[in-house]
Motif scaffolding. Structure first.
Motif, PDB file in Angstrom:
ATOM      1  N   MET A   1      10.211  28.027 -11.734  1.00  0.00           N
ATOM      2  CA  MET A   1       9.001  27.364 -12.166  1.00  0.00           C
ATOM      3  C   MET A   1       8.918  26.001 -11.474  1.00  0.00           C
ATOM      4  SD  MET A   1       7.993  26.642 -16.055  1.00  0.00           S
ATOM      5  CE  MET A   1       6.479  25.953 -16.507  1.00  0.00           C
ATOM      6  N   GLU A   2       7.796  25.749 -10.809  1.00  0.00           N
ATOM      7  CA  GLU A   2       7.621  24.511 -10.067  1.00  0.00           C
ATOM      8  C   GLU A   2       6.969  23.458 -10.949  1.00  0.00           C
ATOM      9  OE1 GLU A   2       5.205  23.244  -6.151  1.00  0.00           O
ATOM     10  OE2 GLU A   2       6.249  25.167  -6.095  1.00  0.00           O
ATOM     11  N   ARG A   3       7.519  22.252 -10.935  1.00  0.00           N
ATOM     12  CA  ARG A   3       6.970  21.159 -11.735  1.00  0.00           C
ATOM     13  C   ARG A   3       5.922  20.388 -10.932  1.00  0.00           C
ATOM     14  NH1 ARG A   3      11.570  18.193 -15.266  1.00  0.00           N
ATOM     15  NH2 ARG A   3      12.363  20.057 -16.243  1.00  0.00           N
ATOM     16  N   GLU A   4       4.909  19.924 -11.651  1.00  0.00           N
ATOM     17  CA  GLU A   4       3.906  19.084 -11.003  1.00  0.00           C
ATOM     18  C   GLU A   4       4.496  17.709 -10.750  1.00  0.00           C
ATOM     19  OE1 GLU A   4      -0.074  18.657 -12.518  1.00  0.00           O
ATOM     20  OE2 GLU A   4       0.055  20.656 -13.410  1.00  0.00           O
ATOM     21  N   ALA A   5       4.111  17.129  -9.633  1.00  0.00           N
ATOM     22  CA  ALA A   5       4.564  15.773  -9.328  1.00  0.00           C
ATOM     23  C   ALA A   5       3.904  14.792 -10.296  1.00  0.00           C
ATOM     24  CB  ALA A   5       4.205  15.417  -7.895  1.00  0.00           C
ATOM     25  N   LEU A   6       4.666  13.790 -10.699  1.00  0.00           N
ATOM     26  CA  LEU A   6       4.126  12.762 -11.581  1.00  0.00           C
ATOM     27  C   LEU A   6       3.200  11.840 -10.791  1.00  0.00           C
ATOM     28  CD1 LEU A   6       7.358  11.751 -13.529  1.00  0.00           C
ATOM     29  CD2 LEU A   6       5.437  13.095 -14.382  1.00  0.00           C
ATOM     30  N   PRO A   7       2.163  11.317 -11.434  1.00  0.00           N
ATOM     31  CA  PRO A   7       1.310  10.341 -10.750  1.00  0.00           C
ATOM     32  C   PRO A   7       2.126   9.117 -10.336  1.00  0.00           C
ATOM     33  CG  PRO A   7       0.351  11.016 -12.859  1.00  0.00           C
ATOM     34  CD  PRO A   7       1.730  11.594 -12.799  1.00  0.00           C
ATOM     35  N   ASP A   8       1.676   8.429  -9.291  1.00  0.00           N
ATOM     36  CA  ASP A   8       2.429   7.283  -8.779  1.00  0.00           C
ATOM     37  C   ASP A   8       2.480   6.119  -9.757  1.00  0.00           C
ATOM     38  OD1 ASP A   8      -0.196   6.443  -8.552  1.00  0.00           O
ATOM     39  OD2 ASP A   8       0.039   5.647  -6.523  1.00  0.00           O
ATOM     40  N   TRP A   9       1.637   6.135 -10.783  1.00  0.00           N
ATOM     41  CA  TRP A   9       1.621   5.024 -11.721  1.00  0.00           C
ATOM     42  C   TRP A   9       2.558   5.211 -12.915  1.00  0.00           C
ATOM     43  CZ3 TRP A   9      -0.063   7.068 -16.273  1.00  0.00           C
ATOM     44  CH2 TRP A   9      -0.967   8.132 -16.227  1.00  0.00           C
ATOM     45  N   VAL A  10       3.220   6.344 -13.011  1.00  0.00           N
ATOM     46  CA  VAL A  10       4.115   6.589 -14.152  1.00  0.00           C
ATOM     47  C   VAL A  10       5.335   5.673 -14.099  1.00  0.00           C
ATOM     48  CG1 VAL A  10       5.623   8.297 -15.242  1.00  0.00           C
ATOM     49  CG2 VAL A  10       3.339   8.957 -14.502  1.00  0.00           C
ATOM     50  N   ILE A  11       5.852   5.444 -12.916  1.00  0.00           N
ATOM     51  CA  ILE A  11       7.043   4.593 -12.769  1.00  0.00           C
ATOM     52  C   ILE A  11       6.646   3.348 -11.982  1.00  0.00           C
ATOM     53  CG2 ILE A  11       9.384   4.452 -11.861  1.00  0.00           C
ATOM     54  CD1 ILE A  11       9.452   7.556 -12.170  1.00  0.00           C
ATOM     55  N   PRO A  12       6.705   2.165 -12.617  1.00  0.00           N
ATOM     56  CA  PRO A  12       6.287   0.946 -11.924  1.00  0.00           C
ATOM     57  C   PRO A  12       7.271   0.552 -10.826  1.00  0.00           C
ATOM     58  CG  PRO A  12       7.147   0.421 -14.096  1.00  0.00           C
ATOM     59  CD  PRO A  12       7.128   1.917 -13.988  1.00  0.00           C
ATOM     60  N   PRO A  13       6.781  -0.108  -9.787  1.00  0.00           N
ATOM     61  CA  PRO A  13       7.671  -0.596  -8.743  1.00  0.00           C
ATOM     62  C   PRO A  13       8.468  -1.798  -9.245  1.00  0.00           C
ATOM     63  CG  PRO A  13       5.443  -1.336  -8.326  1.00  0.00           C
ATOM     64  CD  PRO A  13       5.386  -0.430  -9.523  1.00  0.00           C
ATOM     65  N   PRO A  14       9.548  -2.170  -8.562  1.00  0.00           N
ATOM     66  CA  PRO A  14      10.279  -3.374  -8.949  1.00  0.00           C
ATOM     67  C   PRO A  14       9.325  -4.576  -8.945  1.00  0.00           C
ATOM     68  CG  PRO A  14      11.490  -2.134  -7.286  1.00  0.00           C
ATOM     69  CD  PRO A  14      10.141  -1.488  -7.407  1.00  0.00           C
ATOM     70  N   GLY A  15       9.364  -5.361 -10.001  1.00  0.00           N
ATOM     71  CA  GLY A  15       8.480  -6.511 -10.101  1.00  0.00           C
ATOM     72  C   GLY A  15       7.117  -6.192 -10.673  1.00  0.00           C
ATOM     73  N   GLY A  16       6.847  -4.918 -10.934  1.00  0.00           N
ATOM     74  CA  GLY A  16       5.577  -4.517 -11.526  1.00  0.00           C
ATOM     75  C   GLY A  16       4.497  -4.265 -10.497  1.00  0.00           C
ATOM     76  N   PHE A  17       3.358  -3.803 -10.982  1.00  0.00           N
ATOM     77  CA  PHE A  17       2.228  -3.504 -10.119  1.00  0.00           C
ATOM     78  C   PHE A  17       1.480  -4.784  -9.755  1.00  0.00           C
ATOM     79  CE2 PHE A  17       2.678   0.456 -12.617  1.00  0.00           C
ATOM     80  CZ  PHE A  17       2.852   1.356 -11.578  1.00  0.00           C
ATOM     81  N   THR A  18       0.843  -4.789  -8.592  1.00  0.00           N
ATOM     82  CA  THR A  18      -0.047  -5.889  -8.225  1.00  0.00           C
ATOM     83  C   THR A  18      -1.478  -5.470  -8.542  1.00  0.00           C
ATOM     84  OG1 THR A  18      -0.428  -5.095  -5.980  1.00  0.00           O
ATOM     85  CG2 THR A  18       1.472  -6.588  -6.322  1.00  0.00           C
ATOM     86  N   ALA A  19      -2.367  -6.441  -8.596  1.00  0.00           N
ATOM     87  CA  ALA A  19      -3.777  -6.164  -8.869  1.00  0.00           C
ATOM     88  C   ALA A  19      -4.359  -5.242  -7.811  1.00  0.00           C
ATOM     89  CB  ALA A  19      -4.560  -7.470  -8.940  1.00  0.00           C
ATOM     90  N   ASP A  20      -4.044  -5.501  -6.544  1.00  0.00           N
ATOM     91  CA  ASP A  20      -4.588  -4.660  -5.472  1.00  0.00           C
ATOM     92  C   ASP A  20      -4.110  -3.212  -5.596  1.00  0.00           C
ATOM     93  OD1 ASP A  20      -6.043  -6.747  -4.378  1.00  0.00           O
ATOM     94  OD2 ASP A  20      -4.416  -7.333  -3.019  1.00  0.00           O
ATOM     95  N   HIS A  21      -2.828  -3.023  -5.909  1.00  0.00           N
ATOM     96  CA  HIS A  21      -2.304  -1.665  -6.102  1.00  0.00           C
ATOM     97  C   HIS A  21      -2.986  -1.009  -7.301  1.00  0.00           C
ATOM     98  CE1 HIS A  21       1.383   1.127  -6.869  1.00  0.00           C
ATOM     99  NE2 HIS A  21       0.388   1.766  -6.282  1.00  0.00           N
ATOM    100  N   PHE A  22      -3.079  -1.748  -8.390  1.00  0.00           N
ATOM    101  CA  PHE A  22      -3.695  -1.234  -9.613  1.00  0.00           C
ATOM    102  C   PHE A  22      -5.134  -0.791  -9.355  1.00  0.00           C
ATOM    103  CE2 PHE A  22      -6.427  -2.298 -13.285  1.00  0.00           C
ATOM    104  CZ  PHE A  22      -5.947  -1.380 -14.196  1.00  0.00           C
ATOM    105  N   LEU A  23      -5.902  -1.621  -8.659  1.00  0.00           N
ATOM    106  CA  LEU A  23      -7.311  -1.318  -8.427  1.00  0.00           C
ATOM    107  C   LEU A  23      -7.523  -0.136  -7.490  1.00  0.00           C
ATOM    108  CD1 LEU A  23      -8.570  -4.974  -8.325  1.00  0.00           C
ATOM    109  CD2 LEU A  23      -9.168  -3.252 -10.041  1.00  0.00           C
ATOM    110  N   SER A  24      -6.480   0.268  -6.767  1.00  0.00           N
ATOM    111  CA  SER A  24      -6.600   1.429  -5.882  1.00  0.00           C
ATOM    112  C   SER A  24      -6.038   2.710  -6.504  1.00  0.00           C
ATOM    113  CB  SER A  24      -5.895   1.144  -4.549  1.00  0.00           C
ATOM    114  OG  SER A  24      -4.493   1.092  -4.739  1.00  0.00           O
ATOM    115  N   MET A  25      -5.439   2.621  -7.687  1.00  0.00           N
ATOM    116  CA  MET A  25      -4.860   3.790  -8.346  1.00  0.00           C
ATOM    117  C   MET A  25      -5.940   4.757  -8.805  1.00  0.00           C
ATOM    118  SD  MET A  25      -1.958   2.229 -10.828  1.00  0.00           S
ATOM    119  CE  MET A  25      -0.611   1.264 -10.223  1.00  0.00           C
ATOM    120  N   ARG A  26      -5.626   6.027  -8.751  1.00  0.00           N
ATOM    121  CA  ARG A  26      -6.527   7.069  -9.228  1.00  0.00           C
ATOM    122  C   ARG A  26      -5.844   7.834 -10.359  1.00  0.00           C
ATOM    123  NH1 ARG A  26      -9.377   4.082  -7.611  1.00  0.00           N
ATOM    124  NH2 ARG A  26     -10.295   3.955  -5.570  1.00  0.00           N
TER     125      ARG A  26
END
Length: 194
Positions: free
Chosen positions: A1-26
């Motif tokens: 059984m193949e698992r779906e990939a998690l969205p890129d926003w599930v795990i924050p990057p070191p230091g957290g998300f930036t506004a520019d990254h956040f505003l481009s998330m889908r």
């Protein structure tokens, strides 16, 4: 059984998300905010919350001068790791009408940010977000709460000397102010049909 990939926003990057990254998330849930680099998800709102936002949006829109417009639940790119979404926003007509950016406002576009407090947002709406709005230079802030079935509006104005808000009034039945413009709202009308 193949698992779906998690969205890129599930795990924050070191230091957290930036506004520019956040505003481009889908694929983010509606009304997600970025506070201090962390994603903040909104739980389902109570009827009062929706009704008070509708009342304030309607009345601000009806009474605002021609050079101002009202919007609701739009992101504001305040700083590198801050993108809150006020419940109601009073913005310049120029900012409202421009095509880009289409998904957010800038702090200089706003004259007023309004937050209607919900049980899950008390700390953010009473402390975190007002401090960030003030630091970004937004001149006026209103915090709206329900107290034993009555709507109460706490009105604040930016003190440019301290870059923080100072209270200018607490309104229980009628919100009548002269800044950011002459305005008179019957707070008892929350949820009543006109």
């Amino acid at each position: 059984m193949e698992r779906e990939a998690l969205p890129d926003w599930v795990i924050p990057p070191p230091g957290g998300f930036t506004a520019d990254h956040f505003l481009s998330m889908r694929g983010l849930p509606r009304h997600t905010e970025l506070i201090d680099g962390s994603l903040v998800f909104v739980s389902p709102q109570r009827k009062w919350h929706s009704r008070v936002i509708n009342l304030l949006w309607d009345e601000l829109d009806r009474q605002a001068p021609e050079d101002l417009r009202v919007d609701r639940e739009m992101a504001v790119k305040l700083a590198k790791r801050q993108v809150p979404e006020p419940d109601v926003l009073l913005v310049t007509a120029e900012a409202y009408d421009r095509e880009e950016p289409a998904t957010y406002y800038l702090p200089e576009d706003l004259l007023l940010a309004v937050e209607a407090v919900s049980p899950d947002s008390e700390e953010r709406d009473r402390g975190t977000k007002p401090a960030k709005y003030a630091a970004a230079g937004i001149k006026h802030f209103w915090r709206v709460e329900e107290d034993e079935g009555r709507t109460v509006v706490y009105v604040y104005e930016l003190d440019p000397g301290t870059a923080s808000y100072v209270p200018t009034g607490i309104y229980h039945d009628r919100l009548k102010v002269t800044v950011p413009f002459d305005l008179d709202i019957d707070l008892n009308a929350v949820g009543k049909r006109r």
